[in-house]
Motif scaffolding. Structure first.
Motif, PDB file in Angstrom:
ATOM      1  N   GLN A 106       0.833  -1.205   0.000  1.00 46.24           N
ATOM      2  CA  GLN A 106       0.000   0.000   0.000  1.00 46.24           C
ATOM      3  C   GLN A 106       0.873   1.261   0.000  1.00 46.24           C
ATOM      4  O   GLN A 106       0.603   2.218  -0.734  1.00 46.24           O
ATOM      5  CB  GLN A 106      -0.907  -0.015   1.229  1.00 46.24           C
ATOM      6  N   VAL A 107       1.923   1.244   0.813  1.00 45.75           N
ATOM      7  CA  VAL A 107       2.832   2.388   0.885  1.00 45.75           C
ATOM      8  C   VAL A 107       3.506   2.612  -0.465  1.00 45.75           C
ATOM      9  O   VAL A 107       3.555   3.736  -0.981  1.00 45.75           O
ATOM     10  CB  VAL A 107       3.890   2.157   1.985  1.00 45.75           C
ATOM     11  N   LEU A 108       4.021   1.539  -1.067  1.00 42.19           N
ATOM     12  CA  LEU A 108       4.760   1.671  -2.326  1.00 42.19           C
ATOM     13  C   LEU A 108       3.854   2.063  -3.481  1.00 42.19           C
ATOM     14  O   LEU A 108       4.218   2.908  -4.311  1.00 42.19           O
ATOM     15  CB  LEU A 108       5.488   0.364  -2.642  1.00 42.19           C
ATOM     16  N   SER A 138       4.660   6.384  11.152  1.00 39.67           N
ATOM     17  CA  SER A 138       4.185   5.028  10.868  1.00 39.67           C
ATOM     18  C   SER A 138       4.812   4.453   9.602  1.00 39.67           C
ATOM     19  O   SER A 138       4.873   3.235   9.411  1.00 39.67           O
ATOM     20  CB  SER A 138       2.661   5.018  10.730  1.00 39.67           C
ATOM     21  N   LEU A 139       5.298   5.334   8.717  1.00 35.59           N
ATOM     22  CA  LEU A 139       5.909   4.868   7.468  1.00 35.59           C
ATOM     23  C   LEU A 139       7.276   4.243   7.702  1.00 35.59           C
ATOM     24  O   LEU A 139       7.727   3.411   6.910  1.00 35.59           O
ATOM     25  CB  LEU A 139       6.054   6.024   6.480  1.00 35.59           C
ATOM     26  N   TYR A 140       7.944   4.663   8.759  1.00 34.46           N
ATOM     27  CA  TYR A 140       9.310   4.190   8.988  1.00 34.46           C
ATOM     28  C   TYR A 140       9.358   2.722   9.408  1.00 34.46           C
ATOM     29  O   TYR A 140      10.448   2.155   9.501  1.00 34.46           O
ATOM     30  CB  TYR A 140      10.003   5.084  10.025  1.00 34.46           C
ATOM     31  N   ARG A 141       8.216   2.117   9.644  1.00 30.69           N
ATOM     32  CA  ARG A 141       8.198   0.668   9.875  1.00 30.69           C
ATOM     33  C   ARG A 141       8.371  -0.084   8.563  1.00 30.69           C
ATOM     34  O   ARG A 141       8.664  -1.270   8.554  1.00 30.69           O
ATOM     35  CB  ARG A 141       6.887   0.253  10.548  1.00 30.69           C
ATOM     36  N   HIS A 142       8.161   0.626   7.437  1.00 31.44           N
ATOM     37  CA  HIS A 142       8.236  -0.014   6.124  1.00 31.44           C
ATOM     38  C   HIS A 142       9.456   0.434   5.328  1.00 31.44           C
ATOM     39  O   HIS A 142      10.026  -0.359   4.567  1.00 31.44           O
ATOM     40  CB  HIS A 142       6.962   0.290   5.328  1.00 31.44           C
TER      41      HIS A 142
END
Length: 321
Positions: A106-108, A138-142
């Motif tokens: 989802q992020v990518l 929360s993005l830095y988990r990915h």
């Protein structure tokens, strides 16, 4: 007596504040075209990087948006926004609405969608978080940072084309297939050619799979691995070189609002003066549509390159025999 000195405000923030005020007071109305990054840099006497930050900040606030054929314009929603300071807080989540957990895909895919519409310069962790309705942390988990984000975007994009195994019969048909798949990929993601490097290659599985597939296409030809890897890199460079021209053209069209056809029409008088002078009799016979046809340029370049490579393969075969 202790005196304190106030740190001067960064130049980009002052420019952002000026544009914000013009938009919110209605001087710049929804749909009005904004100056390009180059124009801001020239008119304000700032670096291109500073002008880029200006547009990114206005975009993050939702005051401007990219529109194909018109460049960056004032957003249709801009008139309903309240003035914002240099730093804005994330939008509060409605009470009672469960927050959906983000996943890597989802992020990518969201980051790729931003880059497809507005270019890599528009991709930032803050912008991505806003699009996803999530907190930036929360993005830095990915992904660890923007560099890693772009690397993973490249990997995700290169995973889109299907590379059949074993593929069509014959080495030439195989090389044509993978080159055209990569050309289609670059047409779909115009930012992609700028994100790859030949000297510092991205070590990501999907991109490496393209190289591996190309090397396997050359099995049985008796070529040394040095020649095979150079052929794989040359094919990729051929695709990227033409794709960069295509990306530059789309960027110029977005910034100026002038299509390539429109640009050539504007240059027709000057071109006519030069071509009618008699100094360039051969250039004067070139059909105009040939110059505009980047797909045709790609196909011609691919065919002539493979013709040359076929001669190399034949020479190697004669030497072995």
């Amino acid at each position: 007596m202790v005196s304190s000195t106030r740190r001067p405000e960064p130049p980009y923030r002052r420019i952002v504040a000026e544009f914000r005020a013009r938009i919110l007071t209605g001087e710049l109305r929804p749909g009005d075209r904004m100056p390009s990054i180059r124009q801001i840099a020239q008119r304000r006497g700032v670096a291109v990087a500073t002008a880029t930050k200006v547009m990114a900040a206005l975009r993050d606030e939702g005051l401007v948006e990219a529109k194909v054929g018109s460049g960056t314009v004032v957003s249709a929603r801009a008139g309903h926004k309240e003035p914002a300071g240099p730093a804005t807080s994330p939008r509060p989540r409605q009470a009672g609405v469960p927050k959906q957990a983000l996943n890597r895909e989802q992020v990518l895919r969201t980051a790729i969608a931003i880059a497809d519409n507005e270019g890599l310069v528009a991709v930032s962790m803050r912008r991505l978080a806003a699009e996803l309705g999530a907190g930036p942390m929360s993005l830095y988990r990915h992904v660890a940072n923007k560099d890693e984000l772009v690397t993973q975007m490249v990997d995700e994009a290169f995973g889109e084309p299907e590379l059949p195994i074993p593929g069509p019969e014959g080495w030439r048909a195989k090389l044509e297939l993978i080159s055209r798949r990569q050309w289609e990929l670059c047409r779909r993601h115009l930012w992609l050619p700028r994100a790859v490097s030949f000297t510092r290659p991205l070590l990501v599985p999907n991109m490496m799979a393209h190289t591996e597939w190309t090397l396997r296409a050359l099995d049985g030809l008796g070529l040394p691995m040095t020649t095979r890897i150079r052929e794989a890199l040359t094919l990729h460079a051929l695709v990227v070189t033409v794709a960069l021209s295509m990306a530059d053209e789309v960027e110029a069209e977005q910034e100026t609002g002038v299509t390539l056809t429109g640009w050539w029409l504007a240059q027709r008088k000057r071109a006519g003066e030069l071509l009618d002078s008699g100094r360039f009799p051969l250039l004067a016979t070139v059909p105009e549509e040939t110059v505009l046809d980047l797909d045709g340029l790609f196909e011609y370049s691919l065919a002539r390159h493979l013709d040359g490579f076929a001669a190399l393969v034949q020479d190697q075969a004669r030497m072995r025999s």
